[in-house]
Write a protein that holds these residues in place. Structure first.
Motif, mmCIF file in Angstrom:
data_model
loop_
_atom_site.group_PDB
_atom_site.id
_atom_site.type_symbol
_atom_site.label_atom_id
_atom_site.label_comp_id
_atom_site.label_asym_id
_atom_site.label_seq_id
_atom_site.Cartn_x
_atom_site.Cartn_y
_atom_site.Cartn_z
ATOM 1 N N CYS A 103 -6.856 -0.204 -7.484
ATOM 2 C CA CYS A 103 -5.672 0.026 -6.650
ATOM 3 C C CYS A 103 -4.428 0.035 -7.548
ATOM 4 C CB CYS A 103 -5.535 -1.064 -5.601
ATOM 5 S SG CYS A 103 -4.081 -0.870 -4.537
ATOM 6 N N PRO A 104 -3.656 1.134 -7.532
ATOM 7 C CA PRO A 104 -2.527 1.245 -8.457
ATOM 8 C C PRO A 104 -1.394 0.258 -8.202
ATOM 9 C CG PRO A 104 -2.549 3.104 -6.945
ATOM 10 C CD PRO A 104 -3.814 2.336 -6.707
ATOM 11 N N VAL A 105 -1.321 -0.298 -7.000
ATOM 12 C CA VAL A 105 -0.247 -1.245 -6.708
ATOM 13 C C VAL A 105 -0.774 -2.651 -6.394
ATOM 14 C CG1 VAL A 105 1.400 0.505 -5.958
ATOM 15 C CG2 VAL A 105 -0.203 -0.476 -4.300
ATOM 16 N N ALA A 106 -2.067 -2.881 -6.633
ATOM 17 C CA ALA A 106 -2.702 -4.176 -6.402
ATOM 18 C C ALA A 106 -2.476 -4.687 -4.971
ATOM 19 C CB ALA A 106 -2.221 -5.201 -7.419
ATOM 20 N N ALA A 107 -2.697 -3.798 -4.005
ATOM 21 C CA ALA A 107 -2.490 -4.155 -2.606
ATOM 22 C C ALA A 107 -3.737 -4.768 -1.958
ATOM 23 C CB ALA A 107 -2.067 -2.920 -1.811
ATOM 24 N N ILE A 108 -4.852 -4.789 -2.677
ATOM 25 C CA ILE A 108 -6.109 -5.296 -2.125
ATOM 26 C C ILE A 108 -6.434 -6.633 -2.750
ATOM 27 C CG2 ILE A 108 -8.587 -4.884 -1.887
ATOM 28 C CD1 ILE A 108 -7.922 -1.855 -2.112
ATOM 29 N N CYS A 164 0.830 -1.203 0.000
ATOM 30 C CA CYS A 164 0.000 0.000 0.000
ATOM 31 C C CYS A 164 0.869 1.260 0.000
ATOM 32 C CB CYS A 164 -0.924 0.002 1.219
ATOM 33 S SG CYS A 164 -2.014 1.443 1.307
ATOM 34 N N ILE A 165 0.534 2.196 -0.916
ATOM 35 C CA ILE A 165 1.271 3.457 -0.998
ATOM 36 C C ILE A 165 0.489 4.603 -0.354
ATOM 37 C CG2 ILE A 165 2.616 2.780 -3.009
ATOM 38 C CD1 ILE A 165 0.624 4.430 -4.730
ATOM 39 N N GLY A 166 -0.707 4.308 0.130
ATOM 40 C CA GLY A 166 -1.498 5.316 0.834
ATOM 41 C C GLY A 166 -2.144 6.357 -0.060
ATOM 42 N N CYS A 167 -2.511 5.985 -1.281
ATOM 43 C CA CYS A 167 -3.117 6.960 -2.187
ATOM 44 C C CYS A 167 -4.549 7.316 -1.777
ATOM 45 C CB CYS A 167 -3.089 6.458 -3.625
ATOM 46 S SG CYS A 167 -4.211 5.083 -3.950
ATOM 47 N N GLY A 168 -5.234 6.443 -1.045
ATOM 48 C CA GLY A 168 -6.576 6.718 -0.556
ATOM 49 C C GLY A 168 -7.689 6.446 -1.541
ATOM 50 N N LEU A 169 -7.351 5.888 -2.688
ATOM 51 C CA LEU A 169 -8.358 5.609 -3.707
ATOM 52 C C LEU A 169 -9.396 4.603 -3.215
ATOM 53 C CD1 LEU A 169 -9.099 6.363 -6.596
ATOM 54 C CD2 LEU A 169 -7.680 4.475 -7.389
ATOM 55 N N GLN A 219 -14.918 -4.521 -4.941
ATOM 56 C CA GLN A 219 -14.280 -5.080 -6.132
ATOM 57 C C GLN A 219 -13.708 -3.962 -6.996
ATOM 58 O OE1 GLN A 219 -13.909 -8.553 -7.006
ATOM 59 N NE2 GLN A 219 -12.399 -7.470 -8.244
ATOM 60 N N ASP A 220 -14.454 -2.867 -7.127
ATOM 61 C CA ASP A 220 -13.983 -1.714 -7.903
ATOM 62 C C ASP A 220 -12.724 -1.116 -7.268
ATOM 63 O OD1 ASP A 220 -14.042 0.177 -9.954
ATOM 64 O OD2 ASP A 220 -15.319 1.538 -8.809
ATOM 65 N N ALA A 221 -12.733 -1.010 -5.932
ATOM 66 C CA ALA A 221 -11.551 -0.482 -5.230
ATOM 67 C C ALA A 221 -10.338 -1.378 -5.451
ATOM 68 C CB ALA A 221 -11.853 -0.345 -3.744
ATOM 69 N N ALA A 222 -10.537 -2.686 -5.391
ATOM 70 C CA ALA A 222 -9.434 -3.624 -5.616
ATOM 71 C C ALA A 222 -8.917 -3.525 -7.045
ATOM 72 C CB ALA A 222 -9.872 -5.049 -5.305
#
Length: 111
Positions: free
Chosen positions: A102-107, A58-63, A96-99
């Motif tokens: 996620c720009p770094v696929a952390a979810i 996680c990079i903490g982008c908050g998306l 599912q949309d959040a996952a």
């Protein structure tokens, strides 16, 4: 062994008495364990989806918290945390949309 006054021990069980129900192909004999036939299970809410955030990625982008605030929020370290475990059915599509976004696929979402 301490006995309470006035209490009588129950009689011993006969030697032929089964100590546990026999297992049948449908589960414990005498019980119907299928969801369709069990009125108690049909009234229960069963959440199948679980969300997991890899805090190392996680990079903490908050998306994720912006897309699905019912499941994700940002903690004091600026990293995403799961606040709903399991994911409520009404929020599964957003999770599912959040996952997916996620720009770094952390979810990771599991069923």
């Amino acid at each position: 062994c301490t006995r309470q006054p006035g209490k009588v021990d129950p009689p011993p069980l006969p030697s032929s008495f089964p100590l546990r129900p026999a297992l049948s192909p449908r589960g414990w004999s005498g019980y119907n364990d299928t969801r369709e036939d069990n009125p108690i299970d049909s009234k229960c809410e069963v959440y199948a989806m679980k969300a997991i955030v890899d805090r190392d990625l996680c990079i903490g982008c908050g998306l994720c918290a912006a897309i699905c605030p019912d499941v994700f929020e940002m903690d004091g370290e600026g990293k995403s945390v799961v606040i709903a475990d399991p994911v409520p059915p009404a929020a599964e599509a957003e999770a599912q949309d959040a996952a997916d976004q996620c720009p770094v696929a952390a979810i990771t979402l599991t069923d």
